[in-house]
Design an enzyme around this catalytic site. Structure first.
Site, PDB file in Angstrom:
ATOM      1  N   ASP A  13      -2.382 -20.390  -3.523  1.00  0.00           N
ATOM      2  CA  ASP A  13      -1.860 -19.091  -3.947  1.00  0.00           C
ATOM      3  C   ASP A  13      -1.632 -19.171  -5.449  1.00  0.00           C
ATOM      4  OD1 ASP A  13      -0.645 -16.474  -3.639  1.00  0.00           O
ATOM      5  OD2 ASP A  13       1.271 -17.448  -4.037  1.00  0.00           O
ATOM      6  N   SER A  14      -1.399 -18.007  -6.062  1.00  0.00           N
ATOM      7  CA  SER A  14      -1.084 -17.983  -7.485  1.00  0.00           C
ATOM      8  C   SER A  14       0.256 -18.659  -7.771  1.00  0.00           C
ATOM      9  CB  SER A  14      -1.031 -16.533  -7.963  1.00  0.00           C
ATOM     10  OG  SER A  14      -0.128 -15.803  -7.151  1.00  0.00           O
ATOM     11  N   TYR A  45      -1.136 -13.631 -10.949  1.00  0.00           N
ATOM     12  CA  TYR A  45      -2.565 -13.295 -11.006  1.00  0.00           C
ATOM     13  C   TYR A  45      -2.754 -11.767 -10.905  1.00  0.00           C
ATOM     14  CZ  TYR A  45      -4.200 -18.158 -10.012  1.00  0.00           C
ATOM     15  OH  TYR A  45      -4.499 -19.500 -10.049  1.00  0.00           O
ATOM     16  N   GLY A  46      -1.794 -11.120 -10.257  1.00  0.00           N
ATOM     17  CA  GLY A  46      -1.977  -9.707  -9.880  1.00  0.00           C
ATOM     18  C   GLY A  46      -2.068  -8.736 -11.033  1.00  0.00           C
ATOM     19  N   CYS A  76      -3.461 -15.943  -1.344  1.00  0.00           N
ATOM     20  CA  CYS A  76      -3.198 -14.921  -2.361  1.00  0.00           C
ATOM     21  C   CYS A  76      -4.078 -13.691  -2.108  1.00  0.00           C
ATOM     22  CB  CYS A  76      -3.512 -15.506  -3.735  1.00  0.00           C
ATOM     23  SG  CYS A  76      -3.186 -14.386  -5.076  1.00  0.00           S
ATOM     24  N   THR A  78      -4.571 -11.258  -4.179  1.00  0.00           N
ATOM     25  CA  THR A  78      -5.338 -10.933  -5.379  1.00  0.00           C
ATOM     26  C   THR A  78      -6.626 -11.764  -5.419  1.00  0.00           C
ATOM     27  OG1 THR A  78      -3.283 -10.400  -6.530  1.00  0.00           O
ATOM     28  CG2 THR A  78      -5.213 -10.831  -7.894  1.00  0.00           C
ATOM     29  N   GLU A 155      11.216 -12.383  -6.256  1.00  0.00           N
ATOM     30  CA  GLU A 155      11.458 -13.705  -6.858  1.00  0.00           C
ATOM     31  C   GLU A 155      12.886 -13.815  -7.407  1.00  0.00           C
ATOM     32  OE1 GLU A 155       8.377 -15.498  -9.133  1.00  0.00           O
ATOM     33  OE2 GLU A 155       6.923 -15.130  -7.537  1.00  0.00           O
ATOM     34  N   CYS A 187       0.265  -8.225  -0.164  1.00  0.00           N
ATOM     35  CA  CYS A 187       0.714  -9.159  -1.204  1.00  0.00           C
ATOM     36  C   CYS A 187       1.618 -10.178  -0.524  1.00  0.00           C
ATOM     37  CB  CYS A 187       1.479  -8.397  -2.287  1.00  0.00           C
ATOM     38  SG  CYS A 187       2.243  -9.480  -3.515  1.00  0.00           S
ATOM     39  N   HIS A 189       4.268 -11.537  -1.302  1.00  0.00           N
ATOM     40  CA  HIS A 189       5.728 -11.390  -1.415  1.00  0.00           C
ATOM     41  C   HIS A 189       6.295 -10.298  -0.509  1.00  0.00           C
ATOM     42  CE1 HIS A 189       4.852 -13.742  -4.928  1.00  0.00           C
ATOM     43  NE2 HIS A 189       6.090 -13.725  -5.354  1.00  0.00           N
TER      44      HIS A 189
HETATM   45  N1  DGL Z   1       0.181 -13.967  -4.653  1.00  0.00           N
HETATM   46  C1  DGL Z   1      -0.076 -12.678  -5.287  1.00  0.00           C
HETATM   47  C2  DGL Z   1      -0.778 -11.774  -4.255  1.00  0.00           C
HETATM   48  O1  DGL Z   1      -0.640 -11.926  -3.061  1.00  0.00           O
HETATM   49  C3  DGL Z   1       1.184 -12.042  -5.826  1.00  0.00           C
HETATM   50  C4  DGL Z   1       1.737 -12.721  -7.062  1.00  0.00           C
HETATM   51  C5  DGL Z   1       0.803 -12.621  -8.265  1.00  0.00           C
HETATM   52  O2  DGL Z   1       0.626 -11.520  -8.826  1.00  0.00           O
HETATM   53  O3  DGL Z   1       0.232 -13.629  -8.614  1.00  0.00           O
HETATM   54  O4  DGL Z   1      -1.485 -10.887  -4.658  1.00  0.00           O
END
Ligand code: DGL
Length: 269
Positions: A13-14, A45-46, A76, A78, A155, A187, A189
């Site tokens: 994941d990011s 990353y998003g 992830c 993204t 977060e 996403c 989160h």
């Molecule tokens: N893990 C990213 C997603 O699921 C969210 C956090 C990010 O923007 O990196 O898209």
């Protein structure tokens, strides 16, 4: 059972959010060894361009390959939306992202064929969920909305705050006025915001957790390829990150639902 079966599943994941996917994986597949990589030095990353996310994805994939994994799960959204093919080309292994499992689950849930999708700016701009939903049913209506403030709010641990509820209301109002009956939490989160999202959508919308849907896909893929780990030994779950591990360890428990244990920093790229 062969050595191949005992190799770990690689998940990346990011950053920290992919721990929601690991949690779902462990619930479904409690015997599997897992190597997790979170690119905490380069998160988020998003908000980045697809080109940059694709470059980062190469490094993330190479790191997991160096750990001799038996399959790769792109936790992830993204990356799954804009760079899944990068992983597939690099790894000569079974690979899944979260988009197809999430879209599948949404199509099984919707009655009125009006589906909402929320995610990062990159995920929503890519139209990956919308394209997959349309691929599954031409008659589906998809309403997408980027919710970039949700990631920092989670977060920060602000899951139950009035401010978060107001922001959720702003983001989700346009979707509820479209009478969606199903909403994809696109996403990593967002599963932590299920309570507030249920509240602002007045309990009228079924929430699809892409991570949970993906755990089902992983189980199916491992079964099909005869790759399940049937050992009854306690699984080995290893965590690696690209920045100092302290924040990951502290906030990670929220996502993972239990203590993480040792988290190691590695340099990639
Ligand atoms: N893990 C990213 C997603 O699921 C969210 C956090 C990010 O923007 O990196 O898209």
């Amino acid at each position: 059972m062969t050595d191949q079966n005992q190799k770990p599943i690689g998940v990346f994941d990011s950053g920290i959010g992919g721990l929601t996917v690991v949690r779902a994986l462990l619930e479904k597949l409690p015997n599997e060894n897992i190597v997790y990589f979170g690119d905490t030095a380069r998160v988020p990353y998003g908000s980045k361009s697809p080109q940059v996310v694709r470059e980062y994805t190469q490094d993330d994939t190479d790191f997991l390959l160096s750990k001799d994994v038996k399959m790769i799960v792109v936790a992830c959204n993204t990356v799954s939306a804009v760079a899944l093919d990068v992983v597939q080309k690099r790894a000569n292994l079974p690979v899944t992202g979260v988009i197809i499992p999430g879209a599948d689950a949404a199509m099984r849930s919707t009655k009125n064929r009006r589906v909402g999708v929320i995610g990062t700016v990159a995920t929503v701009h890519s139209n990956a969920y919308a394209n997959e939903l349309k691929h599954l049913s031409k008659s589906v209506h998809v309403f997408s909305k980027a919710c970039p403030l949700f990631v920092p709010l989670v977060e920060e641990g602000w899951m139950d705050f009035k401010a978060t509820e107001m922001i959720a209301n702003e983001y989700l109002f346009p979707l509820t006025t479209e009478k969606i009956d199903t909403l994809i939490l696109g996403c990593t989160h967002y599963p932590l915001l299920k309570k507030i999202i249920t509240k602002v959508t007045k309990g009228m919308v079924t929430l699809i957790d892409s991570g949970e849907a993906t755990a089902g896909t992983v189980e199916k893929m491992l079964n099909e390829q005869n790759l399940r780990n049937t050992s009854t030994e306690k699984p080995n779950i290893q965590f690696f990150v690209s920045d100092a591990p302290e924040k990951f360890t502290a906030v990670g428990e929220l996502f993972f639902g239990q203590k993480l244990g040792v988290v190691k920093r590695v340099s990639i790229g």
